[in-house]
Design a protein around this motif. Structure first.
Motif, PDB file in Angstrom:
ATOM      1  N   ILE A  62       0.846  -1.204   0.000  1.00  0.00           N
ATOM      2  CA  ILE A  62       0.000   0.000   0.000  1.00  0.00           C
ATOM      3  C   ILE A  62       0.879   1.251   0.000  1.00  0.00           C
ATOM      4  N   VAL A  63       1.918   1.257   0.818  1.00  0.00           N
ATOM      5  CA  VAL A  63       2.818   2.418   0.879  1.00  0.00           C
ATOM      6  C   VAL A  63       3.543   2.617  -0.444  1.00  0.00           C
ATOM      7  N   THR A  64       4.110   1.546  -0.989  1.00  0.00           N
ATOM      8  CA  THR A  64       4.983   1.698  -2.159  1.00  0.00           C
ATOM      9  C   THR A  64       4.224   1.786  -3.478  1.00  0.00           C
ATOM     10  N   ASP A  83       7.734   1.406  -8.068  1.00  0.00           N
ATOM     11  CA  ASP A  83       7.049   0.297  -8.742  1.00  0.00           C
ATOM     12  C   ASP A  83       7.875  -0.986  -8.753  1.00  0.00           C
ATOM     13  N   ALA A  84       9.166  -0.882  -8.988  1.00  0.00           N
ATOM     14  CA  ALA A  84       9.992  -2.092  -9.074  1.00  0.00           C
ATOM     15  C   ALA A  84      10.051  -2.824  -7.735  1.00  0.00           C
ATOM     16  N   VAL A  85      10.196  -2.081  -6.633  1.00  0.00           N
ATOM     17  CA  VAL A  85      10.261  -2.758  -5.335  1.00  0.00           C
ATOM     18  C   VAL A  85       8.891  -3.306  -4.938  1.00  0.00           C
ATOM     19  N   ALA A  86       7.826  -2.585  -5.267  1.00  0.00           N
ATOM     20  CA  ALA A  86       6.481  -3.099  -4.977  1.00  0.00           C
ATOM     21  C   ALA A  86       6.220  -4.369  -5.781  1.00  0.00           C
ATOM     22  N   ASN A  87       6.628  -4.365  -7.029  1.00  0.00           N
ATOM     23  CA  ASN A  87       6.445  -5.528  -7.898  1.00  0.00           C
ATOM     24  C   ASN A  87       7.181  -6.742  -7.332  1.00  0.00           C
ATOM     25  N   ALA A  88       8.430  -6.541  -6.937  1.00  0.00           N
ATOM     26  CA  ALA A  88       9.221  -7.650  -6.389  1.00  0.00           C
ATOM     27  C   ALA A  88       8.615  -8.165  -5.085  1.00  0.00           C
ATOM     28  N   PRO A 105     -11.752  -7.289   0.047  1.00  0.00           N
ATOM     29  CA  PRO A 105     -11.130  -6.759  -1.163  1.00  0.00           C
ATOM     30  C   PRO A 105      -9.676  -6.337  -1.004  1.00  0.00           C
ATOM     31  N   ALA A 106      -9.121  -6.384   0.221  1.00  0.00           N
ATOM     32  CA  ALA A 106      -7.739  -5.935   0.418  1.00  0.00           C
ATOM     33  C   ALA A 106      -6.736  -6.787  -0.356  1.00  0.00           C
ATOM     34  N   ARG A 107      -7.088  -8.019  -0.656  1.00  0.00           N
ATOM     35  CA  ARG A 107      -6.183  -8.913  -1.382  1.00  0.00           C
ATOM     36  C   ARG A 107      -5.729  -8.324  -2.722  1.00  0.00           C
ATOM     37  N   GLN A 108      -6.558  -7.480  -3.330  1.00  0.00           N
ATOM     38  CA  GLN A 108      -6.216  -6.924  -4.642  1.00  0.00           C
ATOM     39  C   GLN A 108      -4.889  -6.166  -4.639  1.00  0.00           C
ATOM     40  N   PHE A 109      -4.469  -5.648  -3.474  1.00  0.00           N
ATOM     41  CA  PHE A 109      -3.244  -4.849  -3.440  1.00  0.00           C
ATOM     42  C   PHE A 109      -1.982  -5.686  -3.634  1.00  0.00           C
ATOM     43  N   PHE A 110      -2.114  -7.008  -3.580  1.00  0.00           N
ATOM     44  CA  PHE A 110      -1.005  -7.878  -3.954  1.00  0.00           C
ATOM     45  C   PHE A 110      -0.878  -7.975  -5.481  1.00  0.00           C
TER      46      PHE A 110
END
Length: 195
Positions: A62-64, A83-88, A105-110
């Motif tokens: 959520i932060v990144t 984006d790159a660190v969130a993706n990893a 619905p919080a699962r969507q943030f993964f």
């Protein structure tokens, strides 16, 4: 800096699903005020302990991935700088099955870091995950995931990020912007699905 519990309380309970995707100057300002130092800590590699358990990883994503877009909205490259660190982080968590330990619905943030990726394989994977792991709740997200994938198929990047990232528009991207950009892609997909 705040802990992951405060991030989750603010985003999941205070802002909530109704506000997650609204462009709201007041919410953006509140995020900057409350979470800028937390975002800076993530940028500097200081939140690695958050990545050792499912809800901590959710807060990290959520932060990144989300707060970056709120805090630096409107042609500021920092909106995409994490984006790159969130993706990893999302990929590691998904491989461990941690996404499934978080209720929708919080699962969507993964999955959103994959949707925000300018990589077609990530786009395909995002759609698969929404279909397989959020079949009842993924409807609107699935539509947007399909639109994001179509943009990447067509251009290999998101043209509407070009100004923020100091990238030159191609002729086809200029024509795309004149035709309505992302909204045009979204309407095309909705029309195909309705046919």
């Amino acid at each position: 800096m705040v802990g992951p519990e405060k991030v989750l309380e603010f985003w999941l309970d205070h802002v909530g699903p109704a506000g997650w995707y609204l462009a709201d100057d007041a919410v953006d300002a509140e995020i900057r005020e409350k979470f800028m130092s937390t975002w800076e800590a993530a940028r500097d590699g200081g939140l690695s302990m958050w990545l050792t358990y499912p809800s901590g990883t959710l807060a990290y994503l959520i932060v990144t991935d989300q707060f970056s877009r709120n805090m630096f909205r409107n042609d500021d490259g920092r909106a995409f700088s994490m984006d790159a660190v969130a993706n990893a982080a999302a990929k590691r968590a998904i491989c461990k099955g941690w996404d499934m330990k978080i209720d929708a619905p919080a699962r969507q943030f993964f999955y959103l870091p994959l949707m925000h990726s300018e990589n077609l394989c990530d786009q395909d994977r995002c759609i698969r995950l929404l279909v397989e792991r959020m079949p009842q709740q993924g409807g609107n997200n699935l539509l947007h995931a399909q639109a994001h994938r179509e943009v990447i198929r067509q251009f290999g990047r998101f043209p509407y990020r070009n100004a923020a990232l100091s990238r030159e528009d191609t002729r086809s991207e200029v024509a795309y912007a004149q035709a309505g950009s992302y909204g045009h892609t979204l309407r095309q997909i909705q029309t195909k699905q309705a046919a």
